[in-house]
Design an enzyme around this catalytic site. Structure first.
Site, PDB file in Angstrom:
ATOM      1  N   GLN A  16       0.660   6.071  11.361  1.00  0.00           N
ATOM      2  CA  GLN A  16       0.548   6.530  10.277  1.00  0.00           C
ATOM      3  C   GLN A  16       2.252   6.873   9.928  1.00  0.00           C
ATOM      4  O   GLN A  16       2.910   7.677  10.623  1.00  0.00           O
ATOM      5  CB  GLN A  16      -0.295   7.747  10.044  1.00  0.00           C
ATOM      6  CG  GLN A  16      -1.645   7.186   9.425  1.00  0.00           C
ATOM      7  CD  GLN A  16      -2.338   5.898  10.206  1.00  0.00           C
ATOM      8  OE1 GLN A  16      -2.255   6.002  11.411  1.00  0.00           O
ATOM      9  NE2 GLN A  16      -2.635   5.007   9.331  1.00  0.00           N
ATOM     10  N   GLY A  17       2.677   6.251   8.849  1.00  0.00           N
ATOM     11  CA  GLY A  17       4.083   6.581   8.381  1.00  0.00           C
ATOM     12  C   GLY A  17       5.078   5.760   8.995  1.00  0.00           C
ATOM     13  O   GLY A  17       6.209   5.471   8.580  1.00  0.00           O
ATOM     14  N   ASP A  18       4.549   4.629   9.696  1.00  0.00           N
ATOM     15  CA  ASP A  18       5.323   3.461  10.125  1.00  0.00           C
ATOM     16  C   ASP A  18       5.360   2.292   8.912  1.00  0.00           C
ATOM     17  O   ASP A  18       6.030   1.511   8.852  1.00  0.00           O
ATOM     18  CB  ASP A  18       5.076   2.973  11.420  1.00  0.00           C
ATOM     19  CG  ASP A  18       5.460   3.923  12.603  1.00  0.00           C
ATOM     20  OD1 ASP A  18       6.443   4.620  12.295  1.00  0.00           O
ATOM     21  OD2 ASP A  18       4.819   3.964  13.472  1.00  0.00           O
ATOM     22  N   SER A  19       4.255   2.326   8.383  1.00  0.00           N
ATOM     23  CA  SER A  19       3.903   1.597   7.242  1.00  0.00           C
ATOM     24  C   SER A  19       4.970   1.133   6.594  1.00  0.00           C
ATOM     25  O   SER A  19       5.642   1.809   5.861  1.00  0.00           O
ATOM     26  CB  SER A  19       2.766   1.896   6.079  1.00  0.00           C
ATOM     27  OG  SER A  19       1.460   1.872   6.685  1.00  0.00           O
ATOM     28  N   HIS A  71       0.963  -1.115  -0.039  1.00  0.00           N
ATOM     29  CA  HIS A  71      -0.040   0.080   0.063  1.00  0.00           C
ATOM     30  C   HIS A  71       0.857   1.423  -0.119  1.00  0.00           C
ATOM     31  O   HIS A  71       0.484   2.368  -0.174  1.00  0.00           O
ATOM     32  CB  HIS A  71      -0.832  -0.066   1.060  1.00  0.00           C
ATOM     33  CG  HIS A  71      -0.467   0.326   2.531  1.00  0.00           C
ATOM     34  ND1 HIS A  71      -0.294  -0.542   3.574  1.00  0.00           N
ATOM     35  CD2 HIS A  71      -0.272   1.422   2.961  1.00  0.00           C
ATOM     36  CE1 HIS A  71       0.321  -0.097   4.583  1.00  0.00           C
ATOM     37  NE2 HIS A  71       0.174   1.274   4.323  1.00  0.00           N
ATOM     38  N   ASP A  79      -0.027  -7.583   1.574  1.00  0.00           N
ATOM     39  CA  ASP A  79       0.649  -6.334   1.753  1.00  0.00           C
ATOM     40  C   ASP A  79       1.994  -6.220   1.877  1.00  0.00           C
ATOM     41  O   ASP A  79       2.418  -5.872   2.868  1.00  0.00           O
ATOM     42  CB  ASP A  79      -0.319  -5.483   2.824  1.00  0.00           C
ATOM     43  CG  ASP A  79       0.024  -3.858   2.998  1.00  0.00           C
ATOM     44  OD1 ASP A  79       0.504  -3.228   1.783  1.00  0.00           O
ATOM     45  OD2 ASP A  79      -0.242  -3.425   3.975  1.00  0.00           O
TER      46      ASP A  79
HETATM   47  N1  ARG Z   1      -1.324   2.367   7.412  1.00  0.00           N
HETATM   48  C1  ARG Z   1      -0.188   3.016   8.094  1.00  0.00           C
HETATM   49  C2  ARG Z   1       0.500   3.792   7.139  1.00  0.00           C
HETATM   50  O1  ARG Z   1       0.287   3.892   5.802  1.00  0.00           O
HETATM   51  C3  ARG Z   1       0.313   2.212   9.411  1.00  0.00           C
HETATM   52  C4  ARG Z   1      -0.819   1.970  10.216  1.00  0.00           C
HETATM   53  C5  ARG Z   1      -0.498   1.273  11.392  1.00  0.00           C
HETATM   54  N2  ARG Z   1      -1.617   1.314  12.222  1.00  0.00           N
HETATM   55  C6  ARG Z   1      -1.731   0.632  13.487  1.00  0.00           C
HETATM   56  N3  ARG Z   1      -2.478   0.901  14.276  1.00  0.00           N
HETATM   57  N4  ARG Z   1      -0.546  -0.328  13.781  1.00  0.00           N
HETATM   58  O2  ARG Z   1       1.743   4.381   7.914  1.00  0.00           O
END
Ligand code: ARG
Length: 255
Positions: A201-204, A70, A115
């Site tokens: 967000q941003g750790d993905s 993603h 993913d």
């Molecule tokens: N989708 C998020 C990203 O793009 C990562 C989210 C992780 N969320 C969580 N609750 N562990 O950075």
């Protein structure tokens, strides 16, 4: 309350990541890195990579970064991504910065499971060690470490310095009770019942990892999604690396 499962959108990730990395939530589970963590030491996780679209990644060979599907917009030649490696401080003058040449998005990726993606770098980074990936389910339990430059709370800003936290494994059965859409064979969950510690967000795209029986760090997950960040009863969801290890290895070898 409106339910939102946060995942950075794939299409046009370079532009959209910045937008979709902004959570739309009202609630904040107040905590620290990654949520609920601390700063990582320089050299502690030497294979950690920051990608310019606002994601994390891991150096799994000198020239290939493993990240989340993603975080990218498809497969093919792509020179638009910059990988920053070798530093906890993204603004350090000793940062190693290398452009991408190609992206490989997991075949069949459609936003549910699968993913993972690979990024080929323009030149190999030979000065850093690589993170090995879990090839069996043997390490899909216990306590995991997560790390990243992402938000330290819902709605929070991206971080200059790498942060880390530890989170316990959550069984598929328990995770399904939070997320009916969980793809149990392709995703692995981690977090505390009471919340407070999580990726955000941003750790993905960054790794979730633990020590193997020989004491070596092994990647068992890829930061994927969750309901908000660090909320009680809603663990973080990670791509189950062991499920895709063979596909990841062969794709990395031929990229
Ligand atoms: N989708 C998020 C990203 O793009 C990562 C989210 C992780 N969320 C969580 N609750 N562990 O950075």
């Amino acid at each position: 309350m409106v339910r939102f499962l946060q995942r950075a959108v794939a299409a046009g990730a370079v532009v959209l990541a910045a937008v979709s990395l902004q959570p739309t939530s009202t609630a904040t589970a107040g905590t620290m890195p990654v949520v609920g963590g601390t700063r990582a030491a320089q050299g502690e996780f030497p294979w950690m990579v920051r990608l310019s679209m606002g994601c994390g990644g891991s150096l799994i060979t000198p020239q290939v970064v493993l990240t989340a599907a993603h975080c990218v917009s498809g497969s093919g030649n792509n020179t638009s991504i910059t990988a920053t490696a070798g530093v906890v401080d993204l603004q350090s003058s000793s940062a190693i910065k290398v452009k991408s040449t190609k992206v490989y998005q997991a075949p069949g990726y459609n936003g549910t499971g699968k993913d993972w993606a690979l990024i080929k770098l323009a030149s190999p980074i030979t000065s850093l060690p690589n993170l090995k990936i879990a090839e069996t389910t043997a390490y899909n339990s216990g306590t995991f470490t997560v790390a990243g430059w992402g938000a330290t709370r819902e709605g929070g800003s991206q971080q200059r310095y790498l942060r880390k936290a530890t989170v316990p494994f959550v069984s598929d059965a328990e995770c399904k009770s939070a997320y009916s859409e969980l793809v149990a064979g392709e995703e692995i969950c981690a977090g505390y019942n009471e919340g407070g510690v999580d990726t955000c967000q941003g750790d993905s795209g960054g790794p979730m990892f633990r020590r193997d029986n020989a004491g070596a760090w092994t990647q068992v997950g890829i930061v994927s999604w969750g309901y908000g960040c660090a909320r009680a009863g809603y663990p973080g969801v990670y791509t189950e690396v062991s499920t895709f290890a063979s596909a990841i290895k062969s794709a990395a070898a031929s990229l």
